[in-house]
Structure formats: C-alpha cells, structure tokens
Motif scaffolding. Structure first.
Motif, short mmCIF file in Angstrom:
data_model
loop_
_atom_site.label_atom_id
_atom_site.label_comp_id
_atom_site.label_asym_id
_atom_site.label_seq_id
_atom_site.Cartn_x
_atom_site.Cartn_y
_atom_site.Cartn_z
N MET A 2 0.80 -1.23 0.00
CA MET A 2 0.00 0.00 0.00
C MET A 2 0.83 1.28 0.00
O MET A 2 0.44 2.24 -0.66
CB MET A 2 -1.00 -0.01 1.16
CG MET A 2 -2.09 -1.07 0.99
SD MET A 2 -2.84 -1.14 -0.67
CE MET A 2 -3.56 0.47 -0.80
N PRO A 3 1.98 1.35 0.68
CA PRO A 3 2.77 2.59 0.58
C PRO A 3 3.14 2.93 -0.86
O PRO A 3 3.06 4.09 -1.27
CB PRO A 3 4.00 2.30 1.44
CG PRO A 3 3.49 1.35 2.47
CD PRO A 3 2.53 0.45 1.72
N LEU A 21 -7.33 2.98 5.51
CA LEU A 21 -7.85 2.50 6.79
C LEU A 21 -7.28 1.10 6.97
O LEU A 21 -7.69 0.17 6.27
CB LEU A 21 -9.38 2.49 6.81
CG LEU A 21 -10.06 3.83 6.51
CD1 LEU A 21 -11.58 3.66 6.50
CD2 LEU A 21 -9.64 4.89 7.51
N ASP A 22 -6.33 0.95 7.86
CA ASP A 22 -5.63 -0.32 8.07
C ASP A 22 -6.44 -1.18 9.02
O ASP A 22 -6.41 -0.98 10.23
CB ASP A 22 -4.24 -0.01 8.64
CG ASP A 22 -3.34 -1.22 8.69
OD1 ASP A 22 -3.72 -2.28 8.15
OD2 ASP A 22 -2.25 -1.11 9.28
N ARG A 23 -7.17 -2.16 8.47
CA ARG A 23 -8.10 -2.96 9.25
C ARG A 23 -7.98 -4.43 8.92
O ARG A 23 -7.45 -4.79 7.86
CB ARG A 23 -9.54 -2.52 8.95
CG ARG A 23 -9.80 -1.09 9.32
CD ARG A 23 -11.20 -0.70 8.99
NE ARG A 23 -11.46 0.66 9.48
CZ ARG A 23 -12.50 1.37 9.15
NH1 ARG A 23 -13.42 0.87 8.33
NH2 ARG A 23 -12.67 2.58 9.63
N ILE A 24 -8.53 -5.26 9.80
CA ILE A 24 -8.58 -6.69 9.51
C ILE A 24 -9.57 -6.93 8.37
O ILE A 24 -10.45 -6.10 8.13
CB ILE A 24 -8.95 -7.53 10.75
CG1 ILE A 24 -10.34 -7.15 11.28
CG2 ILE A 24 -7.88 -7.42 11.82
CD1 ILE A 24 -10.85 -8.06 12.38
N GLN A 25 -9.43 -8.06 7.71
CA GLN A 25 -10.21 -8.33 6.50
C GLN A 25 -11.72 -8.18 6.70
O GLN A 25 -12.40 -7.57 5.90
CB GLN A 25 -9.88 -9.72 5.96
CG GLN A 25 -10.74 -10.07 4.76
CD GLN A 25 -10.06 -10.90 3.75
OE1 GLN A 25 -8.87 -10.74 3.48
NE2 GLN A 25 -10.79 -11.80 3.14
N PHE A 39 -13.50 1.35 -1.89
CA PHE A 39 -13.09 -0.02 -2.20
C PHE A 39 -12.10 -0.49 -1.16
O PHE A 39 -11.61 0.28 -0.35
CB PHE A 39 -12.52 -0.13 -3.63
CG PHE A 39 -11.27 0.65 -3.88
CD1 PHE A 39 -10.02 0.11 -3.61
CD2 PHE A 39 -11.33 1.93 -4.43
CE1 PHE A 39 -8.86 0.83 -3.87
CE2 PHE A 39 -10.18 2.65 -4.69
CZ PHE A 39 -8.94 2.10 -4.40
N GLY A 40 -11.82 -1.78 -1.20
CA GLY A 40 -10.89 -2.37 -0.25
C GLY A 40 -9.90 -3.28 -0.94
O GLY A 40 -10.07 -3.67 -2.09
N VAL A 41 -8.85 -3.61 -0.20
CA VAL A 41 -7.85 -4.58 -0.64
C VAL A 41 -7.92 -5.72 0.37
O VAL A 41 -7.71 -5.51 1.57
CB VAL A 41 -6.44 -3.96 -0.67
CG1 VAL A 41 -5.42 -4.99 -1.13
CG2 VAL A 41 -6.40 -2.73 -1.57
N VAL A 42 -8.23 -6.92 -0.12
CA VAL A 42 -8.44 -8.07 0.76
C VAL A 42 -7.80 -9.32 0.15
O VAL A 42 -7.37 -9.32 -1.00
CB VAL A 42 -9.95 -8.34 1.01
CG1 VAL A 42 -10.61 -7.16 1.73
CG2 VAL A 42 -10.68 -8.65 -0.28
N VAL A 43 -7.82 -10.38 0.96
CA VAL A 43 -7.38 -11.68 0.48
C VAL A 43 -8.61 -12.49 0.13
O VAL A 43 -9.44 -12.76 1.00
CB VAL A 43 -6.56 -12.41 1.56
CG1 VAL A 43 -6.20 -13.81 1.11
CG2 VAL A 43 -5.31 -11.61 1.90
N GLU A 44 -8.77 -12.80 -1.12
CA GLU A 44 -9.79 -13.68 -1.65
C GLU A 44 -10.92 -14.01 -0.65
O GLU A 44 -10.91 -15.06 -0.02
CB GLU A 44 -9.11 -14.97 -2.09
CG GLU A 44 -9.81 -15.68 -3.18
CD GLU A 44 -8.96 -16.83 -3.73
OE1 GLU A 44 -9.55 -17.64 -4.45
OE2 GLU A 44 -7.76 -16.92 -3.47
N PRO A 45 -11.89 -13.13 -0.52
CA PRO A 45 -12.96 -13.38 0.44
C PRO A 45 -13.83 -14.56 0.01
O PRO A 45 -13.95 -14.86 -1.17
CB PRO A 45 -13.76 -12.08 0.43
CG PRO A 45 -13.45 -11.45 -0.88
CD PRO A 45 -12.07 -11.89 -1.27
#
Length: 192
Positions: A2-3, A21-25, A39-45
């Motif tokens: 993200m940086p 916003l640094d949060r858990i999935q 939008f978000g960045v996640v691991v394959e929900p």
C-alpha cells in the motif's frame, strides 16, 4: 504494497486524498459493503456475491524461523516438515489464516499453536524470541528482511490472491475509479 500505491497516487493524482484505513479483513469487507469506503484490498474473500472483485496479486506463503533452526538448512521447506513444530500464527481475523490451517492439515503437519496474534511484527518478535516458527504471506516480510530470522519458501507452493473489492450495485466515483486503476497498475508493475 500500500505505501507504493499511495505514493503512486500522490504522483499521478496529486489533488486526490488517498486515505488508508488499516483494518482486519472482515472489517474491510464490512466497510466496503456499508459504503464507508470506496473499495478495499483483501485476500480472496469467501462470500462475494455482492462484491465486484479484481485479482491484483498472487502472494506465496513462506516459513519464517530463527537462523539456527534445523528447517532453515534447506532452500525450501515441505509443509510436512512442520509436523510437531510450535507455531506463532496470525489469528483467525487474518484473511490468510484459513489457507495456513488448511495447508497444514492437508499435508499432515499437526502443530501446536503457541500464540495467535493480529500483527505480523509481533509474530516476528515472538519467533525471534524462540517461541515458535511462523507461516506468513511473503508480502508480510519486510523488503529488507528480518534480523536474526530466515525466510524459506514452503513446498508445495501455496499462494493467496490479493484482490480489490467494491460493491456490485454501486459504481465508483470518477476519482475513486482513477485511484482503483492506479492501485491495480502499481501492483502489476511491481510484479514485473
């Protein structure tokens, strides 16, 4: 990850304010669904019927161990070699934990989980203190490495898919669409 995306956005769209916003999935998914974020960045929900997803990166899992641990002698470590090992892992709120648990079970590695933590930095400190080994996504390992610890690929290779997610029924604003494209392009450029 993200940086580099935020820096690219600052260069390419200097008038846009990109707030991370640094949060858990689970919280990321709820923020996307609730409209708090674009939008978000996640691991394959697992449940994504209401989300539009775009895969942007495949990230392999690695073993992190003290430099003198027996498993670090090999260039790669088989999952089965972890059988009986004490582990320090990310907790269940992590998008990666289900992959790790499934891989350990599938490869017959019955491990004792000594600690379950929310932050990779704390996990690495526990490993450095000798509490156990850890399995982490490669992206969680700092680019400069880890003091006193060794990173080895796990075999067979297991990867997680990092995705951009947004709501299906709601189009992104032109600004958010531009940031989505900058994030996607930045990640793809880093892979090549």
């Amino acid at each position: 990850l993200m940086p580099a995306c935020i820096a690219a956005c600052a260069r390419e769209a200097p008038r846009v304010r990109f707030v991370l916003l640094d949060r858990i999935q689970q919280d990321v998914l709820e923020s996307v669904r609730g409209g708090e974020v674009d939008f978000g960045v996640v691991v394959e929900p697992s449940a994504v019927d209401d989300l539009h997803c775009e895969a942007i990166l495949r990230d392999p899992f690695v073993l992190v161990a003290p430099a003198r641990h027996r498993v670090t002698r090999a260039a790669g470590v088989r999952w089965k070699a972890l059988d009986g090992a004490a582990l320090v892992l990310l907790d269940a709120a992590s998008g990666s934990r289900r992959y790790i648990d499934d891989a350990l079970a599938r490869h017959g590695a019955a491990c004792k989980v000594e600690q379950e933590l929310a932050h990779p930095t704390t996990v690495f400190q526990m490993v450095e203190a000798g509490i156990g080994l850890t399995v982490m996504p490669r992206l969680a390992v700092p680019p400069g490495g880890l003091h006193g610890l060794v990173v080895r690929p796990l075999l067979p290779r297991l990867e997680r898919t990092v995705m951009l997610v947004r709501r299906h029924e709601r189009a992104l604003s032109p600004v958010a669409e531009r940031v989505w494209k900058i994030v996607s392009a930045t990640v793809r450029a880093r892979k090549s």
